[in-house]
Design a protein around this motif. Structure first.
Motif, PDB file in Angstrom:
ATOM      1  N   LEU A   1       0.832  -1.212   0.000  1.00 45.08           N
ATOM      2  CA  LEU A   1       0.000   0.000   0.000  1.00 45.08           C
ATOM      3  C   LEU A   1       0.863   1.258   0.000  1.00 45.08           C
ATOM      4  N   SER A   2       1.952   1.222   0.735  1.00 47.67           N
ATOM      5  CA  SER A   2       2.888   2.351   0.749  1.00 47.67           C
ATOM      6  C   SER A   2       3.472   2.585  -0.642  1.00 47.67           C
ATOM      7  N   SER A   3       3.777   1.502  -1.335  1.00 46.20           N
ATOM      8  CA  SER A   3       4.311   1.608  -2.689  1.00 46.20           C
ATOM      9  C   SER A   3       3.288   2.247  -3.631  1.00 46.20           C
ATOM     10  N   VAL A   4       2.022   1.907  -3.440  1.00 47.01           N
ATOM     11  CA  VAL A   4       0.963   2.507  -4.265  1.00 47.01           C
ATOM     12  C   VAL A   4       0.976   4.025  -4.097  1.00 47.01           C
ATOM     13  N   VAL A   5       1.039   4.472  -2.856  1.00 49.54           N
ATOM     14  CA  VAL A   5       1.052   5.912  -2.587  1.00 49.54           C
ATOM     15  C   VAL A   5       2.273   6.564  -3.216  1.00 49.54           C
ATOM     16  N   GLU A   6       3.428   5.920  -3.094  1.00 47.86           N
ATOM     17  CA  GLU A   6       4.652   6.478  -3.680  1.00 47.86           C
ATOM     18  C   GLU A   6       4.537   6.604  -5.198  1.00 47.86           C
ATOM     19  N   HIS A   7       3.971   5.602  -5.848  1.00 48.72           N
ATOM     20  CA  HIS A   7       3.836   5.646  -7.308  1.00 48.72           C
ATOM     21  C   HIS A   7       2.850   6.719  -7.764  1.00 48.72           C
ATOM     22  N   LEU A   8       1.883   7.060  -6.919  1.00 49.98           N
ATOM     23  CA  LEU A   8       0.859   8.032  -7.316  1.00 49.98           C
ATOM     24  C   LEU A   8       1.079   9.423  -6.730  1.00 49.98           C
ATOM     25  N   ASP A   9       2.194   9.634  -6.046  1.00 46.26           N
ATOM     26  CA  ASP A   9       2.470  10.910  -5.400  1.00 46.26           C
ATOM     27  C   ASP A   9       2.953  11.940  -6.422  1.00 46.26           C
ATOM     28  N   GLU A  10       2.060  12.845  -6.785  1.00 46.03           N
ATOM     29  CA  GLU A  10       2.402  13.879  -7.768  1.00 46.03           C
ATOM     30  C   GLU A  10       3.339  14.933  -7.191  1.00 46.03           C
ATOM     31  N   ALA A  11       3.441  15.019  -5.874  1.00 40.46           N
ATOM     32  CA  ALA A  11       4.339  15.993  -5.262  1.00 40.46           C
ATOM     33  C   ALA A  11       5.796  15.607  -5.490  1.00 40.46           C
ATOM     34  N   VAL A  12       6.056  14.319  -5.679  1.00 41.10           N
ATOM     35  CA  VAL A  12       7.423  13.845  -5.895  1.00 41.10           C
ATOM     36  C   VAL A  12       7.802  13.987  -7.365  1.00 41.10           C
ATOM     37  N   SER A  13       6.934  13.532  -8.247  1.00 43.52           N
ATOM     38  CA  SER A  13       7.192  13.633  -9.686  1.00 43.52           C
ATOM     39  C   SER A  13       5.895  13.419 -10.443  1.00 43.52           C
ATOM     40  N   ASP A  14       5.945  13.669 -11.748  1.00 40.44           N
ATOM     41  CA  ASP A  14       4.772  13.408 -12.574  1.00 40.44           C
ATOM     42  C   ASP A  14       4.479  11.913 -12.570  1.00 40.44           C
ATOM     43  N   VAL A  15       3.199  11.587 -12.555  1.00 43.24           N
ATOM     44  CA  VAL A  15       2.791  10.186 -12.553  1.00 43.24           C
ATOM     45  C   VAL A  15       2.790   9.689 -14.003  1.00 43.24           C
ATOM     46  N   SER A  16       3.609   8.679 -14.259  1.00 46.26           N
ATOM     47  CA  SER A  16       3.737   8.133 -15.614  1.00 46.26           C
ATOM     48  C   SER A  16       2.827   6.918 -15.774  1.00 46.26           C
ATOM     49  N   ALA A  17       2.751   6.436 -16.996  1.00 46.17           N
ATOM     50  CA  ALA A  17       1.995   5.219 -17.264  1.00 46.17           C
ATOM     51  C   ALA A  17       2.591   4.052 -16.484  1.00 46.17           C
ATOM     52  N   ARG A  18       3.899   4.035 -16.355  1.00 46.15           N
ATOM     53  CA  ARG A  18       4.574   2.979 -15.584  1.00 46.15           C
ATOM     54  C   ARG A  18       4.175   3.060 -14.114  1.00 46.15           C
ATOM     55  N   ASP A  19       4.111   4.277 -13.573  1.00 48.27           N
ATOM     56  CA  ASP A  19       3.686   4.444 -12.182  1.00 48.27           C
ATOM     57  C   ASP A  19       2.267   3.914 -11.977  1.00 48.27           C
ATOM     58  N   LEU A  20       1.384   4.222 -12.914  1.00 48.16           N
ATOM     59  CA  LEU A  20       0.005   3.731 -12.814  1.00 48.16           C
ATOM     60  C   LEU A  20      -0.044   2.209 -12.863  1.00 48.16           C
ATOM     61  N   LYS A  21       0.761   1.637 -13.754  1.00 52.62           N
ATOM     62  CA  LYS A  21       0.788   0.181 -13.895  1.00 52.62           C
ATOM     63  C   LYS A  21       1.218  -0.471 -12.592  1.00 52.62           C
TER      64      LYS A  21
END
Length: 54
Positions: A8-28
């Protein structure tokens, strides 16, 4: 349970727009990790129920 929370923590990290833009890879990977977290945590329900009523 720790693994489920880690996913669940990894999900938040992948979707955190404050860190970087969310890419298709992040969504996957967010989707994949959310599915695995749900499975891991759902597998704990019977164990927790059993211990709660013992």
């Amino acid at each position: 349970m720790r693994n489920g929370i880690d996913y669940l923590s990894s999900v938040v990290e992948h979707l955190d727009e404050a860190v970087s833009d969310v890419s298709a890879r992040d969504l996957k990977y967010a989707d994949l990790h959310l599915q695995v977290a749900a499975e891991v945590l759902a597998a704990l329900v019977p164990q927790l129920s059993k211990s709660a009523f013992s």
